[in-house]
Design a protein around this motif. Structure first.
Motif, mmCIF file in Angstrom:
data_model
loop_
_atom_site.group_PDB
_atom_site.id
_atom_site.type_symbol
_atom_site.label_atom_id
_atom_site.label_comp_id
_atom_site.label_asym_id
_atom_site.label_seq_id
_atom_site.Cartn_x
_atom_site.Cartn_y
_atom_site.Cartn_z
ATOM 1 N N MET A 1 0.717 -1.220 -0.050
ATOM 2 C CA MET A 1 0.285 0.066 0.149
ATOM 3 C C MET A 1 0.805 1.337 -0.041
ATOM 4 S SD MET A 1 -3.459 -0.079 2.342
ATOM 5 C CE MET A 1 -2.806 -1.041 3.789
ATOM 6 N N ALA A 2 0.345 2.258 -0.621
ATOM 7 C CA ALA A 2 1.196 3.640 -0.523
ATOM 8 C C ALA A 2 0.974 4.032 0.949
ATOM 9 C CB ALA A 2 0.265 4.486 -1.494
ATOM 10 N N LEU A 3 2.256 4.965 1.055
ATOM 11 C CA LEU A 3 2.404 5.671 2.403
ATOM 12 C C LEU A 3 2.309 7.074 2.383
ATOM 13 C CD1 LEU A 3 3.401 5.246 5.448
ATOM 14 C CD2 LEU A 3 5.744 5.626 4.752
ATOM 15 N N GLU A 81 10.749 7.902 2.549
ATOM 16 C CA GLU A 81 9.793 6.828 2.663
ATOM 17 C C GLU A 81 8.520 6.956 2.206
ATOM 18 O OE1 GLU A 81 10.209 4.085 4.707
ATOM 19 O OE2 GLU A 81 12.313 4.683 4.821
ATOM 20 N N ALA A 82 7.980 8.261 2.262
ATOM 21 C CA ALA A 82 6.372 8.592 1.758
ATOM 22 C C ALA A 82 6.248 8.654 0.338
ATOM 23 C CB ALA A 82 6.021 9.803 2.555
ATOM 24 N N ASP A 83 5.159 8.308 0.052
ATOM 25 C CA ASP A 83 4.589 8.353 -1.195
ATOM 26 C C ASP A 83 3.974 9.948 -1.636
ATOM 27 O OD1 ASP A 83 5.315 5.893 -2.609
ATOM 28 O OD2 ASP A 83 3.978 5.178 -1.081
ATOM 29 N N VAL A 84 3.346 10.257 -0.488
ATOM 30 C CA VAL A 84 2.620 11.574 -0.592
ATOM 31 C C VAL A 84 2.850 12.223 0.830
ATOM 32 C CG1 VAL A 84 0.470 12.870 -0.492
ATOM 33 C CG2 VAL A 84 0.889 10.743 -2.061
ATOM 34 N N ILE A 85 3.020 13.304 1.030
ATOM 35 C CA ILE A 85 3.495 14.001 2.086
ATOM 36 C C ILE A 85 2.551 15.115 2.561
ATOM 37 C CG2 ILE A 85 5.279 15.434 3.206
ATOM 38 C CD1 ILE A 85 7.220 14.352 1.480
ATOM 39 N N LEU A 86 1.982 15.155 3.740
ATOM 40 C CA LEU A 86 0.877 16.116 4.129
ATOM 41 C C LEU A 86 1.668 17.066 5.065
ATOM 42 C CD1 LEU A 86 -1.979 13.813 5.078
ATOM 43 C CD2 LEU A 86 -1.339 14.683 2.808
ATOM 44 N N PHE A 87 2.033 18.239 4.538
ATOM 45 C CA PHE A 87 2.575 19.441 5.420
ATOM 46 C C PHE A 87 1.555 20.016 6.269
ATOM 47 C CE2 PHE A 87 5.222 23.415 4.866
ATOM 48 C CZ PHE A 87 5.570 23.544 6.171
ATOM 49 N N VAL A 88 1.428 19.875 7.500
ATOM 50 C CA VAL A 88 0.393 20.778 8.413
ATOM 51 C C VAL A 88 1.121 21.851 9.195
ATOM 52 C CG1 VAL A 88 -1.160 20.202 10.254
ATOM 53 C CG2 VAL A 88 -0.587 18.100 8.738
ATOM 54 N N VAL A 89 0.030 22.968 8.795
ATOM 55 C CA VAL A 89 0.466 24.273 9.533
ATOM 56 C C VAL A 89 -0.616 24.788 10.160
ATOM 57 C CG1 VAL A 89 2.266 24.935 7.676
ATOM 58 C CG2 VAL A 89 -0.295 25.499 7.303
ATOM 59 N N ASP A 90 -0.578 25.797 10.706
ATOM 60 C CA ASP A 90 -1.476 26.309 11.834
ATOM 61 C C ASP A 90 -2.195 27.745 11.436
ATOM 62 O OD1 ASP A 90 -3.206 27.174 14.014
ATOM 63 O OD2 ASP A 90 -1.612 26.570 15.589
ATOM 64 N N THR A 91 -3.446 27.755 11.027
ATOM 65 C CA THR A 91 -3.884 29.147 10.340
ATOM 66 C C THR A 91 -3.838 30.233 11.698
ATOM 67 O OG1 THR A 91 -6.203 28.364 11.055
ATOM 68 C CG2 THR A 91 -5.373 28.047 8.805
ATOM 69 N N LEU A 92 -3.837 29.829 13.021
ATOM 70 C CA LEU A 92 -4.087 30.650 14.051
ATOM 71 C C LEU A 92 -2.583 31.411 14.298
ATOM 72 C CD1 LEU A 92 -5.734 28.469 16.956
ATOM 73 C CD2 LEU A 92 -6.658 30.267 15.372
ATOM 74 N N THR A 93 -1.497 30.821 14.084
ATOM 75 C CA THR A 93 -0.406 31.583 14.044
ATOM 76 C C THR A 93 0.347 31.971 12.841
ATOM 77 O OG1 THR A 93 1.143 29.186 13.659
ATOM 78 C CG2 THR A 93 0.133 29.961 16.015
ATOM 79 N N VAL A 158 -5.776 13.962 -1.774
ATOM 80 C CA VAL A 158 -4.710 12.799 -1.458
ATOM 81 C C VAL A 158 -4.871 11.624 -2.091
ATOM 82 C CG1 VAL A 158 -4.238 11.362 0.364
ATOM 83 C CG2 VAL A 158 -4.767 13.743 0.837
ATOM 84 N N VAL A 159 -6.112 10.920 -2.313
ATOM 85 C CA VAL A 159 -6.214 9.752 -3.250
ATOM 86 C C VAL A 159 -5.797 10.059 -4.811
ATOM 87 C CG1 VAL A 159 -8.014 8.029 -4.168
ATOM 88 C CG2 VAL A 159 -8.010 8.691 -1.889
ATOM 89 N N ALA A 160 -6.021 11.169 -5.262
ATOM 90 C CA ALA A 160 -5.641 11.540 -6.632
ATOM 91 C C ALA A 160 -4.107 11.505 -6.865
ATOM 92 C CB ALA A 160 -6.077 12.894 -7.122
ATOM 93 N N ALA A 161 -3.384 11.843 -5.535
ATOM 94 C CA ALA A 161 -2.186 11.961 -5.655
ATOM 95 C C ALA A 161 -1.372 10.609 -5.441
ATOM 96 C CB ALA A 161 -1.542 13.137 -4.620
ATOM 97 N N LEU A 162 -2.071 9.478 -5.062
ATOM 98 C CA LEU A 162 -1.287 8.448 -4.782
ATOM 99 C C LEU A 162 -0.748 8.002 -5.791
ATOM 100 C CD1 LEU A 162 -3.902 7.125 -2.170
ATOM 101 C CD2 LEU A 162 -1.853 7.788 -1.455
ATOM 102 N N PRO A 163 0.094 6.946 -6.166
ATOM 103 C CA PRO A 163 0.810 6.201 -7.062
ATOM 104 C C PRO A 163 -0.338 5.162 -7.511
ATOM 105 C CG PRO A 163 1.893 5.629 -5.103
ATOM 106 C CD PRO A 163 1.058 6.631 -4.805
ATOM 107 N N ASP A 164 -0.121 4.649 -8.561
ATOM 108 C CA ASP A 164 -1.160 3.633 -9.158
ATOM 109 C C ASP A 164 -0.899 2.536 -8.290
ATOM 110 O OD1 ASP A 164 -2.172 5.347 -11.028
ATOM 111 O OD2 ASP A 164 -0.823 4.790 -12.671
ATOM 112 N N GLU A 165 -1.954 1.740 -8.284
ATOM 113 C CA GLU A 165 -1.858 0.476 -7.437
ATOM 114 C C GLU A 165 -1.336 -0.532 -8.258
ATOM 115 O OE1 GLU A 165 -5.197 0.023 -4.290
ATOM 116 O OE2 GLU A 165 -6.040 0.396 -5.979
ATOM 117 N N PRO A 166 -0.524 -1.560 -7.890
ATOM 118 C CA PRO A 166 -0.122 -2.804 -8.544
ATOM 119 C C PRO A 166 -1.343 -3.451 -9.110
ATOM 120 C CG PRO A 166 0.579 -2.589 -6.709
ATOM 121 C CD PRO A 166 -0.111 -1.668 -6.634
#
Length: 435
Positions: A1-3, A81-93, A158-166
């Motif tokens: 599975m993609a990571l 390691e990852a196939d897709v990276i979620l970069f989390v930031v804070d709208t409050l700061t 996120v799903v659209a960015a995942l690599p194709d499944e085998p």
């Protein structure tokens, strides 16, 4: 599975997002930065597609002066390691200096990076989130992990960015055997010894980790795959990061394998990390084999040394006493092939199906020997049983009061099944249904 990996500075809501996406409560959420210490790894399903999700909150170092280095290495290892990276930031700061530094690292990544502007739980904050376009990434979503606002469109991306499944039509029934264990316990040495001895590697296929390959080989006329859990390609200076990703790789190798071969250092014996890997394998219903490696280095061996050590290990493992133990030496090759022989036996046990008539004969003998306990003044009667699946084995028991079957009696029935039918090295699942 993609990571898919969640990264970002502390206290931006990474663990809250992890909990939201996995629909679990495994991540501890607190306002203090650095709360997440243990690895957090889960599975997400969206619109029919599944992917693995890892929360990297555990990478925060305990000392403030090491903070910047840890963040940099966290990002580097995530990129590996990852196939897709979620970069989390804070709208409050808004954008902090550390956000900018992480962004600079992530812009070098070849994988898709999606900016998650978290804590945007009202219209004003969603508007304020527009400043995060300035980080220089193509995709940014303003959402609230705590209440789920905006997560639908985000997950579509996120799903659209995942690599194709085998190609799922290319079925592979070759047993997958993973060598697991603590660093320097001999995993690679044992794998190399086996690969060198067979001298019949068919091909190499992409493994479960970005920089590893799984070795496909012909062993005694049967094709199988050794799942590689080799160490990290680059040496990281921050110990927590290395341990985190080593654990991540172990988890993914466990997910993909049929049989987990857990190597234990014969000089050191069973340690807590070994037991944790075995219990994780049990929870995933994988076949299991314990290998006491470096047995050639153990001094003062007497006639019963191996027997006593095996008994001690099984006593510590308690309910995992059904796991076979092999004493071997990866260095000399002693019993190396026996490890594969036992692993293949466990693989076959995991696929075993018991005919219903034989199963019910064993059930009748077990209940006659020790009847189920009464429940609320009434006798519990198990009417019949059936194996509802194999690989891993699952048994359904039909009775008049399923709630009356306590854990102790469930364990009794499991032991009687093992006594009658084997299932060496294989976790069993027993379910009780009303009939």
């Amino acid at each position: 599975m993609a990571l898919v990996a969640i990264v970002g500075r502390p206290n931006v809501g990474k663990s809250t997002l992890f909990n939201r996406l996995t629909e679990e409560r495994r991540a501890i959420v607190d306002d203090q930065p650095g709360v997440t210490r243990d690895r957090l790894f889960g599975t997400v399903e969206w619109t029919g597609r599944e992917f693995d999700l890892v929360d990297t909150g555990g990478l925060v170092p305990r000392s403030a002066e090491r903070f910047d280095a840890a963040i940099r290495e966290q990002v580097m290892l995530t990129i590996e390691e990852a196939d897709v990276i979620l970069f989390v930031v804070d709208t409050l700061t808004g954008i902090s200096d550390l956000d900018a530094e992480v962004a600079a690292q992530l812009r070098r990544a070849k994988q898709p990076v999606i900016v998650v502007a978290n804590k945007a739980d009202n219209t004003a904050r969603k508007l304020e989130a527009s400043e995060f376009w300035g980080l220089g990434f193509e995709q940014m979503f303003a959402l609230s992990a705590i209440n789920g606002t905006g997560t639908g469109d985000f997950l579509d991306a996120v799903v659209a960015a995942l690599p194709d499944e085998p190609d799922s039509t290319l079925e592979d029934d070759a047993p997958r055997i993973a060598f697991l264990g603590r660093p320097n316990v001999g995993k690679s040495s044992l794998a190399n010894k086996l690969l060198g001895r067979t001298r019949s590697i068919v091909t190499e296929v992409a493994g479960t980790t970005r920089d590893a390959v799984d070795a496909r080989l012909d062993y005694k006329g049967r094709e199988l795959v050794l799942v590689d859990t080799a160490g990290l390609r680059k040496k990281a200076r921050i110990k927590e990061n290395v341990e985190f990703y080593s654990t991540l790789r172990t988890e993914r190798a466990l997910q993909s394998c049929d049989v987990a071969v857990v190597l234990i250092d014969g000089e050191r014996g069973l340690e807590s990390q070994d037991a944790r890997v075995l219990r994780e394998a049990e929870s995933l219903k994988k076949g299991m084999v314990i290998v006491i490696n470096k047995w050639d280095l153990v001094e003062d061996k007497e006639t019963n040394t191996a027997r006593d050590l095996e008994a001690s290990i099984k006593e510590r493992l308690g309910l995992l006493d059904f796991v076979p133990v092999v004493f071997a030496s990866a260095l000399t090759g002693q019993r190396a092939e026996k490890v594969l022989d036992i692993a293949l036996e466990v693989f076959a046990e995991r696929q075993k199906r018991i005919p219903t008539a034989q199963l019910n004969d064993a059930l009748e003998a077990a209940t006659r020997r020790t009847p189920p306990p009464s429940h609320r003044g009434n006798y519990v009667k198990i009417k019949y049983a059936s194996q509802v699946r194999a690989e891993p084995p699952v048994f359904a028991f039909f009775c008049n009061a399923p709630e009356g079957i306590k854990e102790s009696y469930r364990r009794y029935l499991e032991n009687r099944l093992r006594a009658a039918f084997g299932f060496v090295g294989v976790p069993l699942t027993l379910t009780f249904k009303r009939k």
